[in-house]
Motif scaffolding. Sequence first.
Motif, PDB file in Angstrom:
ATOM      1  N   ALA A   1     -30.004  71.659 -34.177  1.00  0.00           N
ATOM      2  CA  ALA A   1     -29.228  71.043 -33.107  1.00  0.00           C
ATOM      3  C   ALA A   1     -27.865  70.568 -33.601  1.00  0.00           C
ATOM      4  O   ALA A   1     -26.846  70.719 -32.913  1.00  0.00           O
ATOM      5  CB  ALA A   1     -30.006  69.875 -32.502  1.00  0.00           C
ATOM      6  N   GLY A   2     -27.821  69.964 -34.813  1.00  0.00           N
ATOM      7  CA  GLY A   2     -26.543  69.485 -35.334  1.00  0.00           C
ATOM      8  C   GLY A   2     -25.573  70.608 -35.610  1.00  0.00           C
ATOM      9  O   GLY A   2     -24.372  70.494 -35.320  1.00  0.00           O
TER      10      GLY A   2
ATOM     11  N   ILE B   1     -20.865  73.961 -33.615  1.00  0.00           N
ATOM     12  CA  ILE B   1     -20.393  75.270 -33.155  1.00  0.00           C
ATOM     13  C   ILE B   1     -19.829  75.174 -31.739  1.00  0.00           C
ATOM     14  O   ILE B   1     -18.776  75.747 -31.437  1.00  0.00           O
ATOM     15  CB  ILE B   1     -21.542  76.296 -33.212  1.00  0.00           C
ATOM     16  CG1 ILE B   1     -21.914  76.590 -34.675  1.00  0.00           C
ATOM     17  CG2 ILE B   1     -21.164  77.581 -32.483  1.00  0.00           C
ATOM     18  CD1 ILE B   1     -23.164  77.424 -34.824  1.00  0.00           C
ATOM     19  N   LEU B   2     -20.503  74.421 -30.877  1.00  0.00           N
ATOM     20  CA  LEU B   2     -20.026  74.273 -29.499  1.00  0.00           C
ATOM     21  C   LEU B   2     -18.655  73.600 -29.468  1.00  0.00           C
ATOM     22  O   LEU B   2     -17.775  73.998 -28.700  1.00  0.00           O
ATOM     23  CB  LEU B   2     -21.038  73.460 -28.685  1.00  0.00           C
ATOM     24  CG  LEU B   2     -22.428  74.072 -28.509  1.00  0.00           C
ATOM     25  CD1 LEU B   2     -23.321  73.147 -27.701  1.00  0.00           C
ATOM     26  CD2 LEU B   2     -22.350  75.444 -27.868  1.00  0.00           C
ATOM     27  N   GLY B   3     -18.463  72.580 -30.303  1.00  0.00           N
ATOM     28  CA  GLY B   3     -17.158  71.937 -30.382  1.00  0.00           C
ATOM     29  C   GLY B   3     -16.099  72.878 -30.921  1.00  0.00           C
ATOM     30  O   GLY B   3     -14.961  72.892 -30.444  1.00  0.00           O
TER      31      GLY B   3
ATOM     32  N   ASP C   1     -15.007  75.257 -28.111  1.00  0.00           N
ATOM     33  CA  ASP C   1     -14.149  74.610 -27.109  1.00  0.00           C
ATOM     34  C   ASP C   1     -12.733  74.374 -27.621  1.00  0.00           C
ATOM     35  O   ASP C   1     -11.773  74.409 -26.842  1.00  0.00           O
ATOM     36  CB  ASP C   1     -14.765  73.281 -26.676  1.00  0.00           C
ATOM     37  CG  ASP C   1     -15.888  73.452 -25.672  1.00  0.00           C
ATOM     38  OD1 ASP C   1     -16.080  74.582 -25.181  1.00  0.00           O
ATOM     39  OD2 ASP C   1     -16.596  72.466 -25.394  1.00  0.00           O
ATOM     40  N   GLU C   2     -12.598  74.147 -28.916  1.00  0.00           N
ATOM     41  CA  GLU C   2     -11.270  73.872 -29.482  1.00  0.00           C
ATOM     42  C   GLU C   2     -10.465  75.142 -29.746  1.00  0.00           C
ATOM     43  O   GLU C   2      -9.252  75.067 -29.962  1.00  0.00           O
ATOM     44  CB  GLU C   2     -11.418  73.103 -30.795  1.00  0.00           C
ATOM     45  CG  GLU C   2     -11.961  71.690 -30.616  1.00  0.00           C
ATOM     46  CD  GLU C   2     -12.329  71.051 -31.939  1.00  0.00           C
ATOM     47  OE1 GLU C   2     -12.117  71.715 -32.991  1.00  0.00           O
ATOM     48  OE2 GLU C   2     -12.827  69.918 -31.929  1.00  0.00           O
ATOM     49  N   ARG C   3     -11.122  76.297 -29.700  1.00  0.00           N
ATOM     50  CA  ARG C   3     -10.445  77.546 -30.093  1.00  0.00           C
ATOM     51  C   ARG C   3     -10.667  78.665 -29.084  1.00  0.00           C
ATOM     52  O   ARG C   3     -10.862  79.825 -29.450  1.00  0.00           O
ATOM     53  CB  ARG C   3     -10.945  77.983 -31.476  1.00  0.00           C
ATOM     54  CG  ARG C   3     -10.586  77.018 -32.594  1.00  0.00           C
ATOM     55  CD  ARG C   3     -11.355  77.338 -33.867  1.00  0.00           C
ATOM     56  NE  ARG C   3     -10.922  76.512 -34.989  1.00  0.00           N
ATOM     57  CZ  ARG C   3     -11.339  75.274 -35.188  1.00  0.00           C
ATOM     58  NH1 ARG C   3     -12.200  74.711 -34.331  1.00  0.00           N
ATOM     59  NH2 ARG C   3     -10.906  74.570 -36.224  1.00  0.00           N
ATOM     60  N   LEU C   4     -10.647  78.332 -27.809  1.00  0.00           N
ATOM     61  CA  LEU C   4     -10.935  79.336 -26.794  1.00  0.00           C
ATOM     62  C   LEU C   4      -9.936  80.482 -26.787  1.00  0.00           C
ATOM     63  O   LEU C   4     -10.265  81.597 -26.371  1.00  0.00           O
ATOM     64  CB  LEU C   4     -10.990  78.674 -25.410  1.00  0.00           C
ATOM     65  CG  LEU C   4     -12.193  77.753 -25.171  1.00  0.00           C
ATOM     66  CD1 LEU C   4     -12.083  77.076 -23.822  1.00  0.00           C
ATOM     67  CD2 LEU C   4     -13.500  78.519 -25.289  1.00  0.00           C
ATOM     68  N   ALA C   5      -8.726  80.251 -27.238  1.00  0.00           N
ATOM     69  CA  ALA C   5      -7.716  81.317 -27.254  1.00  0.00           C
ATOM     70  C   ALA C   5      -7.832  82.209 -28.484  1.00  0.00           C
ATOM     71  O   ALA C   5      -7.178  83.256 -28.558  1.00  0.00           O
ATOM     72  CB  ALA C   5      -6.314  80.713 -27.182  1.00  0.00           C
TER      73      ALA C   5
ATOM     74  N   ARG D   1     -18.384  82.003 -20.647  1.00  0.00           N
ATOM     75  CA  ARG D   1     -18.501  80.960 -19.637  1.00  0.00           C
ATOM     76  C   ARG D   1     -17.549  79.802 -19.898  1.00  0.00           C
ATOM     77  O   ARG D   1     -16.916  79.265 -18.978  1.00  0.00           O
ATOM     78  CB  ARG D   1     -19.946  80.461 -19.585  1.00  0.00           C
ATOM     79  CG  ARG D   1     -20.202  79.484 -18.439  1.00  0.00           C
ATOM     80  CD  ARG D   1     -21.683  79.215 -18.262  1.00  0.00           C
ATOM     81  NE  ARG D   1     -22.245  78.577 -19.446  1.00  0.00           N
ATOM     82  CZ  ARG D   1     -23.162  79.112 -20.227  1.00  0.00           C
ATOM     83  NH1 ARG D   1     -23.629  80.327 -19.964  1.00  0.00           N
ATOM     84  NH2 ARG D   1     -23.627  78.449 -21.272  1.00  0.00           N
ATOM     85  N   ARG D   2     -17.422  79.381 -21.163  1.00  0.00           N
ATOM     86  CA  ARG D   2     -16.521  78.286 -21.475  1.00  0.00           C
ATOM     87  C   ARG D   2     -15.067  78.668 -21.214  1.00  0.00           C
ATOM     88  O   ARG D   2     -14.270  77.846 -20.740  1.00  0.00           O
ATOM     89  CB  ARG D   2     -16.692  77.855 -22.937  1.00  0.00           C
ATOM     90  CG  ARG D   2     -18.047  77.257 -23.229  1.00  0.00           C
ATOM     91  CD  ARG D   2     -18.331  76.048 -22.365  1.00  0.00           C
ATOM     92  NE  ARG D   2     -17.434  74.927 -22.680  1.00  0.00           N
ATOM     93  CZ  ARG D   2     -17.213  73.895 -21.880  1.00  0.00           C
ATOM     94  NH1 ARG D   2     -17.792  73.833 -20.692  1.00  0.00           N
ATOM     95  NH2 ARG D   2     -16.408  72.929 -22.245  1.00  0.00           N
ATOM     96  N   ARG D   3     -14.701  79.906 -21.509  1.00  0.00           N
ATOM     97  CA  ARG D   3     -13.348  80.354 -21.206  1.00  0.00           C
ATOM     98  C   ARG D   3     -13.096  80.357 -19.700  1.00  0.00           C
ATOM     99  O   ARG D   3     -12.051  79.895 -19.224  1.00  0.00           O
ATOM    100  CB  ARG D   3     -13.133  81.761 -21.780  1.00  0.00           C
ATOM    101  CG  ARG D   3     -12.873  81.768 -23.285  1.00  0.00           C
ATOM    102  CD  ARG D   3     -12.882  83.156 -23.867  1.00  0.00           C
ATOM    103  NE  ARG D   3     -12.320  83.149 -25.228  1.00  0.00           N
ATOM    104  CZ  ARG D   3     -12.500  84.119 -26.100  1.00  0.00           C
ATOM    105  NH1 ARG D   3     -13.232  85.198 -25.787  1.00  0.00           N
ATOM    106  NH2 ARG D   3     -11.954  84.026 -27.305  1.00  0.00           N
ATOM    107  N   LEU D   4     -14.048  80.846 -18.943  1.00  0.00           N
ATOM    108  CA  LEU D   4     -13.880  80.883 -17.488  1.00  0.00           C
ATOM    109  C   LEU D   4     -13.818  79.474 -16.903  1.00  0.00           C
ATOM    110  O   LEU D   4     -13.038  79.216 -15.979  1.00  0.00           O
ATOM    111  CB  LEU D   4     -15.025  81.673 -16.857  1.00  0.00           C
ATOM    112  CG  LEU D   4     -14.998  83.185 -17.101  1.00  0.00           C
ATOM    113  CD1 LEU D   4     -16.294  83.831 -16.621  1.00  0.00           C
ATOM    114  CD2 LEU D   4     -13.798  83.828 -16.397  1.00  0.00           C
TER     115      LEU D   4
END
Length: 322
Positions: free
Chosen positions: A208-209, A214-216, A219-223, A259-262
């Motif tokens: 989980a950690g 990874i999720l963070g 989100d910080e590097r969607l481009a 999904r996060r990008r959209l």
Amino acid sequence: MPVERRDEGNLVFGYLDTASADLSGASDTVLVRARAGDEGYAADMRPSRFGALSGCDISGEQEIRVMPRPSPAAPRPGHLLGLLVSGRGELEQDGRLAALTPGDFVLYTGARPFRLELGSSHRYFVLSLDSGTAGQLASADGAVTANSALPRSPSGRVLAAVLGELAERAQGFGPLARRDMGEHVSAILRTLLRETSLSGPAPSTGGAGVLERILGYVDERLADDLSPGVIAAAHHISVRHLHALFRESGTTVGDHVRRRRLERIRRDLLDPALAHLPAYALAARSGLGEASHFSRVFRAEFGLSPRALRAQTGEGLGAGMD
């Protein structure tokens, strides 16, 4: 509140679809029967708007039964999110019966038969959902309509709390705050729908950690390049381990990144500060630079085009893509 008396009950419309001046064109028409006998229907109804969401706070003293009665000439009725603020009630749809106590919410659609019972001295807050969220709900209809378990889930508890506050404070919000509140409700509901559709077990405690980091990172590097190999290397794990972490959460690496990008693009499309930018520019800066591909996946995820989303919330820009 337009009401037409009929032999079978009272036709009520215009409480959500406030733009419809007559019964034939209203998409929110319902048949309301007072349980005490052949009496008319009276209630205090306060419509409100939260960006793409239409809402109505309904208070009444009568014990009533509500059923859909859409006009053939009206647009197809949409999906609804109702919160029982006070009193008692129950909703039946798709073979399920959900008992409602204060603080419970329920999802249903006016496009299929339903039966909503509200006891005397009730207060009921209802929202019509935006096209994108309704599209996601439609794909999960069999699991979520009249599902009494949803308010007890983690995301469901958060959504119930937000809806309760929204019902109490709706009249105090300004136009921008109303639109933002509508976005918050839609985002939480979409999270709840995704959780409902997951079939896999929760990630193990040890993973989980790593998954949180990874999720963070995503989100910080969607481009940026967010291929599995790049993500795995950045966290010093194998690609196989990466796929296993997401599989335990009921999704895949690629689906999560998409999904996060959209969702980021959707948020940017609704941001007044970015209204001068066309949709394809917003897509490019979130990692979806190919116009035809972006338009297709955006419509598949949210049920409408980027241009239609902006028009729906009043931005209505000429630049963009369909």
